[in-house]
Each structure stands twice: as C-alpha cells, then as structure tokens.
Design a protein around this motif. Structure first.
Motif, PDB file in Angstrom:
ATOM      1  N   SER A 207       0.810  -1.215   0.000  1.00 51.89           N
ATOM      2  CA  SER A 207       0.000   0.000   0.000  1.00 51.89           C
ATOM      3  C   SER A 207       0.848   1.271   0.000  1.00 51.89           C
ATOM      4  N   MET A 209       4.232   1.622  -1.222  1.00 59.69           N
ATOM      5  CA  MET A 209       5.328   1.738  -2.178  1.00 59.69           C
ATOM      6  C   MET A 209       5.147   2.884  -3.171  1.00 59.69           C
ATOM      7  N   SER A 210       3.966   3.004  -3.751  1.00 59.01           N
ATOM      8  CA  SER A 210       3.758   4.047  -4.772  1.00 59.01           C
ATOM      9  C   SER A 210       3.869   5.443  -4.169  1.00 59.01           C
ATOM     10  N   TYR A 211       3.430   5.614  -2.924  1.00 60.82           N
ATOM     11  CA  TYR A 211       3.507   6.928  -2.270  1.00 60.82           C
ATOM     12  C   TYR A 211       4.942   7.269  -1.883  1.00 60.82           C
ATOM     13  N   ARG A 213       7.623   6.166  -3.575  1.00 59.40           N
ATOM     14  CA  ARG A 213       8.284   6.491  -4.843  1.00 59.40           C
ATOM     15  C   ARG A 213       7.824   7.823  -5.394  1.00 59.40           C
ATOM     16  N   GLY A 214       6.569   8.189  -5.074  1.00 56.33           N
ATOM     17  CA  GLY A 214       6.030   9.472  -5.529  1.00 56.33           C
ATOM     18  C   GLY A 214       6.362  10.634  -4.607  1.00 56.33           C
ATOM     19  N   ASP A 230      13.187  -4.080  -2.976  1.00 63.98           N
ATOM     20  CA  ASP A 230      12.547  -2.940  -3.613  1.00 63.98           C
ATOM     21  C   ASP A 230      12.958  -1.610  -2.985  1.00 63.98           C
ATOM     22  N   ASN A 285       5.306  -7.659  -7.382  1.00 64.31           N
ATOM     23  CA  ASN A 285       4.781  -6.345  -7.768  1.00 64.31           C
ATOM     24  C   ASN A 285       3.855  -5.771  -6.709  1.00 64.31           C
TER      25      ASN A 285
END
Length: 321
Positions: A207, A209-211, A213-214, A230, A285
């Motif tokens: 939940s 990871m994308s935040y 990286r962003g 990762d 992923n």
C-alpha cells in the motif's frame, strides 16, 4: 479396553486412513472454494486471486474466491471452521488470524479448528511519515516522543488490527508514550499521514510503495529481518536499535479433520504453484515475498505468533471484549 475394542479401533483407524488416501488420489474432482475474510481489492484479496489462479492450474480445477469480510477476518474464518473437512473449502487468511484470538472471544480456536497448510507470502511493514516530516530516522522519532510524552501519534486501520499491534510493539520496545489514532481503513489512515494529521503509520509495503516512490511518504524503517530488494536504502528497525522482526503474512488453512493425504497434496500443489515465475513476479509487484512453507512449519509459526501477540496485548492492556 478389551482386545475386541482395540481391534475395532485399529480397524476403524485403518479404514479412515484408507478412505483419506483414496480421497487424495482423486482430489480434487471439482472446484475448490477459497474464503478470503476481507474485502475485495485489498492486499490479501489481490494476492489470493494470483495464487488461486496458479494453484488451480496446478490442481487442474478452478479455485473460486469468495469474500466474507467482517470482524477483522473472523466471520469468514468461522465459516471455514464449520465447513465440511474434505479439502473443498479453504481459508486464505492474514496476520489477523493470529491476533484475533488474543483480543477477541471467537467461536473457534486457531490450532484446534484449522489445519495450517502453508504460509504463502509475507510483506514487511514500513514505518512511514510525511515526506516533509522532520523525522529522518526511527531514533529521531523516538527522541521526539520521549521529549514530549503523549504528543506524537500513530495511525492504524482499527483497534486490534495488526498495524495497531505493531505500533504497540514499538512503544513496548522503546518505552515511548505515543497516541494511537484508529481509522476505519488503511486508505484514510494513509491520507492523514501524508497530510501530516498523524505523525506515523506502519503501512504494508504494497500500500505504501507508490507513495514512497512518488515522494508523498518517507520510509524510516522496515520491520522485516533484512532490507527489502525494492527499497534497499530503507534500514530495518533492528539496524536502528529497535528489536522488531514483524511481517504481514498470508496463509492457507483447511478445516480440522481434513484427511492428511489431502493436506499433503494441497501443500505440494501450493509449493509448485508458488514456483511459477509469473506468479512470483505478480506477487513481488504487490510488495510481497513468496514463502511456501510446509504444514508443520506453518503450524509452528502460528503457535509462536499467538504467544508473541498475546504477550504484547497483555503488557499493553489491549482488550476488545
């Protein structure tokens, strides 16, 4: 017991073993129901669907996912505990399976009413703070908490949730006094952490990871035993002086009484399914690492988890009933 009674008991046991072996030889001959006791679209559900596809291909029968959410997973678990023990109804559960029994009165016992088949995946929690947070390490957060007891906060997706318990474990290991802020789900908790309403949150890797990286969240630490592939630059809690080795896990269970040959066949099929490169990639992923343990190893793991979380709940006076 008389000789006749002993002979009858041995004959009955032999008959049951024979019938179990015969069942396993043909198993499965129809679709298998896999109960996921959480909402569709969540981390456990997404992983379950990936694994179900690969497992179904291995067993040559479809694995049908049914979501039975409620009461931190215990509603769906109860349904499986009461199901026919023939290998055609399975439970796909997560860390709450070993936390619920120490916090709630349940209509089942985890190691009496279920057979652990395999721990299939695990994922570390990441201690995250807003990107603009002044804290750049666990120690800086702990120092601030000690300087202002009761001022700093940590979010969770509900009282008694795994994330709440991990936060309590941080308090226990560091001696800090921080305030628990429960939400009704992980999404609103993450939103308030990103906006600075709450100071920190132990998010699962999938939940967060994308935040991260962003550049909306900053990860201070991983709760796993070693750094993740990762996020190789994120140190573990242990590296920063906090004794903690905790991961979110998912596993597959069968109702107690399921014939041992069926459990063995399921375990072997799961191990094969988890070796599929596409399945591994899809799970990676999601921020999850493939496990695929034996039933014996999984039972030992669950027993240890029950002991650990029972100790944390008792020391921190966490009760729900």
């Amino acid at each position: 017991m008389s000789l006749n009674q002993t002979a009858l008991s041995l004959a009955l046991a032999g008959s049951l073993l024979a019938s179990g072996a015969a069942m396993a030889a043909d198993y499965p001959v129809k679709a298998i129901r896999m109960i996921v006791p959480y909402s569709a679209g969540g981390g456990a559900d997404n992983a379950a669907r990936i694994i179900a596809k690969s497992l179904g291909d291995t067993l040559k029968q479809p694995i049908v996912i049914e979501n039975k959410a409620g009461a931190s997973g215990s509603i769906g678990a109860t349904q499986v505990a009461r199901a026919t023990a023939d290998g055609y109804t399975l439970l796909y559960d997560a860390s709450s399976f070993s936390i619920n029994p120490v916090l709630r009165k349940l209509p089942y016992e985890p190691l009496k009413d279920f057979v652990p088949v395999s721990k299939v995946v695990s994922s570390p929690y990441l201690m995250v703070v807003p990107e603009n947070s002044p804290y750049n390490s666990v120690q800086s957060y702990v120092d601030a908490a000690k300087a202002a007891p009761g001022k700093l906060t940590f979010a969770s997706y509900g009282i008694g949730s795994p994330v709440h318990i991990v936060g309590e474990l941080l308090k226990q290991e560091t001696g800090i006094n921080i305030v628990h802020v429960p939400y009704k789900g992980g999404a609103p908790a993450l939103v308030d952490v990103m906006s600075g309403v709450v100071d920190t949150y132990f998010a699962n890797a999938a939940s967060a990871m994308s935040y991260i990286r962003g550049k909306k969240l900053k990860a201070l630490a991983s709760t796993a035993a070693k750094r993740g592939d990762d996020l190789p630059d994120v140190p573990t809690m242990a590296e920063q002086g906090v004794k903690m080795d905790v991961s979110e896990w998912n596993g597959i269970f069968a109702p107690a009484g399921t014939p041992e040959p069926v459990i063995k066949k399921l375990s072997e099929a799961i191990a094969t399914a988890l070796k599929d490169p596409q399945t591994i990639q899809q799970l990676n992923n999601l921020g999850m690492q493939v496990e695929g343990t034996s039933p014996e190893a999984f039972r030992t793991f669950i027993s240890n988890e029950l002991t650990r979380w029972g100790d944390v709940a008792q020391k921190n006076n966490i009760k729900l009933d």
